[in-house]
Design an enzyme around this catalytic site. Structure first.
Site, PDB file in Angstrom:
ATOM      1  N   CYS A 109       0.717  -0.944  -0.034  1.00 46.77           N
ATOM      2  CA  CYS A 109       0.196   0.024   0.102  1.00 46.77           C
ATOM      3  C   CYS A 109       0.625   1.356  -0.106  1.00 46.77           C
ATOM      4  O   CYS A 109       0.260   2.663  -0.129  1.00 46.77           O
ATOM      5  CB  CYS A 109      -1.088   0.232   1.256  1.00 46.77           C
ATOM      6  SG  CYS A 109      -2.151  -1.455   0.990  1.00 46.77           S
ATOM      7  N   HIS A 164      -9.505   3.255  -1.938  1.00 47.32           N
ATOM      8  CA  HIS A 164      -7.619   2.636  -1.924  1.00 47.32           C
ATOM      9  C   HIS A 164      -7.836   2.119  -2.834  1.00 47.32           C
ATOM     10  O   HIS A 164      -7.033   1.097  -2.957  1.00 47.32           O
ATOM     11  CB  HIS A 164      -7.999   1.977  -0.329  1.00 47.32           C
ATOM     12  CG  HIS A 164      -6.641   1.751  -0.463  1.00 47.32           C
ATOM     13  ND1 HIS A 164      -5.422   2.185  -0.749  1.00 47.32           N
ATOM     14  CD2 HIS A 164      -6.432   0.905   0.114  1.00 47.32           C
ATOM     15  CE1 HIS A 164      -3.908   2.208  -0.402  1.00 47.32           C
ATOM     16  NE2 HIS A 164      -4.807   0.200   0.421  1.00 47.32           N
TER      17      HIS A 164
END
Length: 403
Positions: free
Chosen positions: A85, A341
């Site tokens: 991430c 996201h």
């Protein structure tokens, strides 16, 4: 040996960001072209003017061809990076250090992810052969991993479980409140406290509204040497620090690890503050974009990043310290929770919010007020992995070079 950093040696002179969401009618190529076009237009540069490119994507492309093909680049170095991430931030870090080294005059970082077309409800993770002695990544779900933070925090600091639920509910409420005012966010509606607290549980105390969305999107940035910044814009953002830390992934076999902190976040924040010359983050920072993959993650990060003393962040949340109009706004664009996201784009999306807010370009209905007190610094934070085994990135940017 401490990192020396590149404080005020590199500046961001243009940024672009698509809206995040379920883009069934747009490919990954479409999204990155839109983000890149908005960025180059902002700076008044052509793709041919850019010396080198870094593309961050988790699962939506292989090699630099994933960027050079849709952009029709010829004779340019293009590097694809991935770091879970932290991927989008990793693209910016590499581009910035390349410019700081003198290797290039102007570089671009791009992040893109197309997750919705996969048919999966979460992130795809490749199965990597091992001897079976590794951690929990890939063996349990992300909500299950992060749900362990809540009861550990409550037990260590004497917080009633019911009150902790109120705290994480308020974090979700705050981020949806901010996202409702953001035209680029995936979720653009306010959600009531009752709806959040009564939502179906996913893992532990984490309900549906405590988990970030799965989305498509792209973002990009152009970086140059600081002394060249005003050739492209009269309001650059100067990079104060870019700190990346990868942990030893031993938290789940270390009896001392108690699931109330991310040691990698503490280390990356400490390094970033040292590079930027920040001694009191809660006093110096105007805003922060943090990795709220789950609401309880944001709670723990407030202490790991030094925004609250240990065992007190839950009180600061309830007091509104991190609200849009609070003394330290956190995730004024809605965060991962409401903005979405798309892994490769998230780190650059966070910087895009700093770009808007610190330059006074954010819409009035979600503009932070801390700039009025003379604060000029923004922080972004990503983490990839989970409690006890993660990578962490902290960036610090500002509107003025250190005098």
């Amino acid at each position: 040996m401490a990192a020396h950093g590149i404080c005020d040696r590199v500046a961001i002179v243009a940024m672009g960001c698509t809206d995040f969401g379920e883009h069934w009618d747009r490919s990954g190529d479409d999204l990155l072209i839109d983000a890149v076009t908005a960025t180059t237009t902002s700076a008044g540069v052509r793709l041919a003017d850019i010396d080198a490119f870094w593309l961050g994507t988790y699962t939506s492309g292989l090699s630099g061809l994933s960027l050079s093909r849709p952009l029709r680049l010829h004779g340019k170095p293009v590097t694809r990076v991935e770091n879970m991430c932290v991927t989008g931030s990793e693209a910016l870090r590499n581009a910035s250090y390349a410019v700081a080294s003198g290797a290039y005059d102007i570089a671009m970082a791009v992040g893109v992810e197309k997750l919705k077309d996969s048919g999966f409800s979460g992130l795809l993770r490749p199965s990597i052969p091992s001897d079976g002695t590794g951690g929990t990544l890939g063996t349990t779900s992300a909500p299950a991993n992060f749900s362990l933070l809540g009861p550990a925090y409550a037990q260590k600091y004497g917080v009633d479980p019911g009150e902790l639920k109120e705290v994480i509910t308020r974090i979700a409420w705050k981020n949806h409140h901010n996202g409702a005012r953001n035209a680029r966010a995936q979720f653009r509606k306010e959600v009531s406290v009752d709806t959040i607290s009564c939502s179906p549980l996913v893992a532990g105390q984490l309900g549906v509204f405590d988990c970030s969305g799965v989305s498509d999107g792209a973002a990009a940035a152009i970086v140059v040497r600081a002394e060249d910044a005003h050739k492209y814009t009269d309001r650059p953002l100067y990079i104060k620090a870019l700190s990346l830390v990868a942990g030893a992934a031993d938290g789940n076999v270390d009896p001392a690890y108690d699931f109330t902190t991310f040691p990698e976040v503490v280390a990356s924040a400490r390094n970033a503050y040292a590079e930027a010359g920040i001694t009191d983050p809660s006093r110096h920072i105007a805003m922060a974009e943090v990795h709220d993959c789950f609401t309880v993650t944001e709670l723990v990060l407030m202490e790991d990043l030094g925004f609250a003393e240990r065992g007190t962040a839950w009180k600061a949340v309830l007091d509104g310290t991190f609200d849009l109009d609070g003394p330290l706004p956190v995730n004024p664009d809605g965060g991962l929770k409401a903005f979405g996201h798309p892994v490769g784009a998230s780190g650059l999306r966070m910087l895009f919010e700093c770009w808007l807010q610190l330059r006074g370009e954010a819409p009035e209905n979600r503009r932070i007020t801390t700039l009025d007190s003379g604060k000029t610094i923004g922080l972004t934070h990503n983490l990839g992995g989970g409690p006890g085994e993660c990578v962490s990135f902290v960036s610090i940017v500002g509107t003025e070079p250190n005098g």
